[in-house]
Write an enzyme that holds these catalytic residues in place. Sequence first.
Site, PDB file in Angstrom:
ATOM      1  N   ASN A  10      19.941 -24.854 -10.711  1.00 57.34           N
ATOM      2  CA  ASN A  10      20.937 -25.213  -9.706  1.00 57.34           C
ATOM      3  C   ASN A  10      20.422 -26.377  -8.879  1.00 57.34           C
ATOM      4  O   ASN A  10      19.221 -26.638  -8.826  1.00 57.34           O
ATOM      5  CB  ASN A  10      21.318 -24.018  -8.814  1.00 57.34           C
ATOM      6  CG  ASN A  10      20.178 -23.546  -7.930  1.00 57.34           C
ATOM      7  OD1 ASN A  10      19.426 -24.339  -7.360  1.00 57.34           O
ATOM      8  ND2 ASN A  10      20.046 -22.230  -7.779  1.00 57.34           N
ATOM      9  N   CYS A  11      21.338 -27.106  -8.271  1.00 58.15           N
ATOM     10  CA  CYS A  11      20.976 -28.212  -7.388  1.00 58.15           C
ATOM     11  C   CYS A  11      21.959 -28.230  -6.228  1.00 58.15           C
ATOM     12  O   CYS A  11      22.989 -27.555  -6.271  1.00 58.15           O
ATOM     13  CB  CYS A  11      20.968 -29.543  -8.133  1.00 58.15           C
ATOM     14  SG  CYS A  11      22.580 -30.072  -8.760  1.00 58.15           S
ATOM     15  N   PRO A  12      21.658 -28.969  -5.148  1.00 58.32           N
ATOM     16  CA  PRO A  12      22.519 -28.943  -3.969  1.00 58.32           C
ATOM     17  C   PRO A  12      23.984 -29.257  -4.244  1.00 58.32           C
ATOM     18  O   PRO A  12      24.871 -28.610  -3.693  1.00 58.32           O
ATOM     19  CB  PRO A  12      21.882 -30.002  -3.058  1.00 58.32           C
ATOM     20  CG  PRO A  12      20.441 -29.987  -3.422  1.00 58.32           C
ATOM     21  CD  PRO A  12      20.424 -29.740  -4.913  1.00 58.32           C
ATOM     22  N   GLY A  14      25.371 -29.454  -7.464  1.00 57.96           N
ATOM     23  CA  GLY A  14      25.832 -28.675  -8.606  1.00 57.96           C
ATOM     24  C   GLY A  14      26.524 -29.497  -9.663  1.00 57.96           C
ATOM     25  O   GLY A  14      27.384 -28.999 -10.378  1.00 57.96           O
ATOM     26  N   THR A  18      21.919 -29.905 -12.352  1.00 60.05           N
ATOM     27  CA  THR A  18      22.078 -28.537 -12.841  1.00 60.05           C
ATOM     28  C   THR A  18      22.221 -28.480 -14.352  1.00 60.05           C
ATOM     29  O   THR A  18      21.531 -27.709 -15.032  1.00 60.05           O
ATOM     30  CB  THR A  18      23.307 -27.877 -12.183  1.00 60.05           C
ATOM     31  OG1 THR A  18      23.109 -27.840 -10.764  1.00 60.05           O
ATOM     32  CG2 THR A  18      23.506 -26.456 -12.693  1.00 60.05           C
TER      33      THR A  18
END
Length: 457
Positions: A10-12, A14, A18
């Site tokens: 996941n990443c901030p 998305g 990701t």
Amino acid sequence: MGYKIIGISNCPVGVAHTYMVAEALTSEGKDRGHIVKIETQGVLGNEFELTPDDIKEADYVILAIGRGLSDEEMDKFEGKKIIQKDISDVLKNIEAVFDNLEKEAFVYKKEKIKKNINIFKHIMTGVSYTIPLAIAAGLLMSISSIITKGSAPEVDTYAYLLKMVGVIGIELMIPVLGAYIAYSISGKPALAPAFLGSYLVGNEAILGTAANGGFLGAIIVGILVGYFVKFLKDIKLSKDMTPIMSFLIIPLISTLFISTIVFYIIGPFVSKVMFELMYFLNSLSLGSSMLVCVVIAIMLVLDMGGPINKTAYIFALSMAQQGNYIYFGTVAIVIIIPTVSIGIATIIRPDLFNKEELENGKSALTVGLFGITEPAIAYAVNDPKSILTSQIVGASIAAIVGNFMGVKRLAPGANIIDPLLGNVTPFLGFYISVIIGVIVNISLLIFIKNKNKKEII
């Protein structure tokens, strides 16, 4: 014999990180003879979700995360061998993850993980829920502006509806940020008190202050509520009281706590800080204002979608919330430059890039137009000197030009088409700044790469 490996990426935001990491982990693992399944927590929600059987049968768990995981999410891996890394680090060196899997993995125990406090991960969780809301709201406001050709919409018209929903969305960004920071720290019981506390800190009318607490206030509220709720959850009660603790007692006590603290202490203090900051930024000379824009530009391209990038984005967005749009204008300009420049460079000078870089060049160009910088990471890993030098110089010059021409961005949007939607002004100032930044970036990138190639020969 290969392992069965599961994981989460996941990443901030998305979007890019990701899915790129999930694909890279799956591909690299397959090449090494492993069976790999990665759950992606992106803009489309959780895909390829890990089942209880997946977790039970797994030999290793890889957590490539750019935002925090809640206690509930982490506790599913009790007793499993896990390796936890920042998603940007994983993307930069996929091979190292598998090379060091056995050495770096440790058996997850609740107590062991909970001692490792990473507040920034929790903030990034909040950001991940805020950005889609901001973009949707900003685009609705822009569409309303197109319909009315820039004038104020009349009440009871469709344009008025779009604008009002957009305004509501922008206003909700602050409470959503605080709520999901708290959620990341201590789960669902923290959502309601943090949402209400963050709404309060962002409402100067209720606080009676000259400015609202904005994003800074929401971050403080989210962290305070998150750890206060965590403290309450750790209190041991009788079995009769446990069922009502999470849905009645904790939300009530936490809301009373944060409302009181915000109204009498946090709200007035943070509002004063925000007011003084805005006064300072608005009083800067053209040269000093340019310097701030250059710093923002460098932060945006330095880690291309990582924590430094997001810090600059949040700062600029918070200033826009307070009515100063010039720094968010810098974001609108600079965020397009990295991947667009690389994509065009692969077309102009294909001899300076390897086969994989050439294959990804056109897609990098396309997504870069809409402000997605993550594809540039792979290029920076292969040649950091050429990529980062050209990115920093190109972005800095673009920021200076944009500041001089007074480029402003009113709300989050769709980047390259924002001026067409009325979200970025002036129209020509934006495109001139972007074009200059891209030309400088490409020219310097080709010059450095060409020089390095000649030295090798």
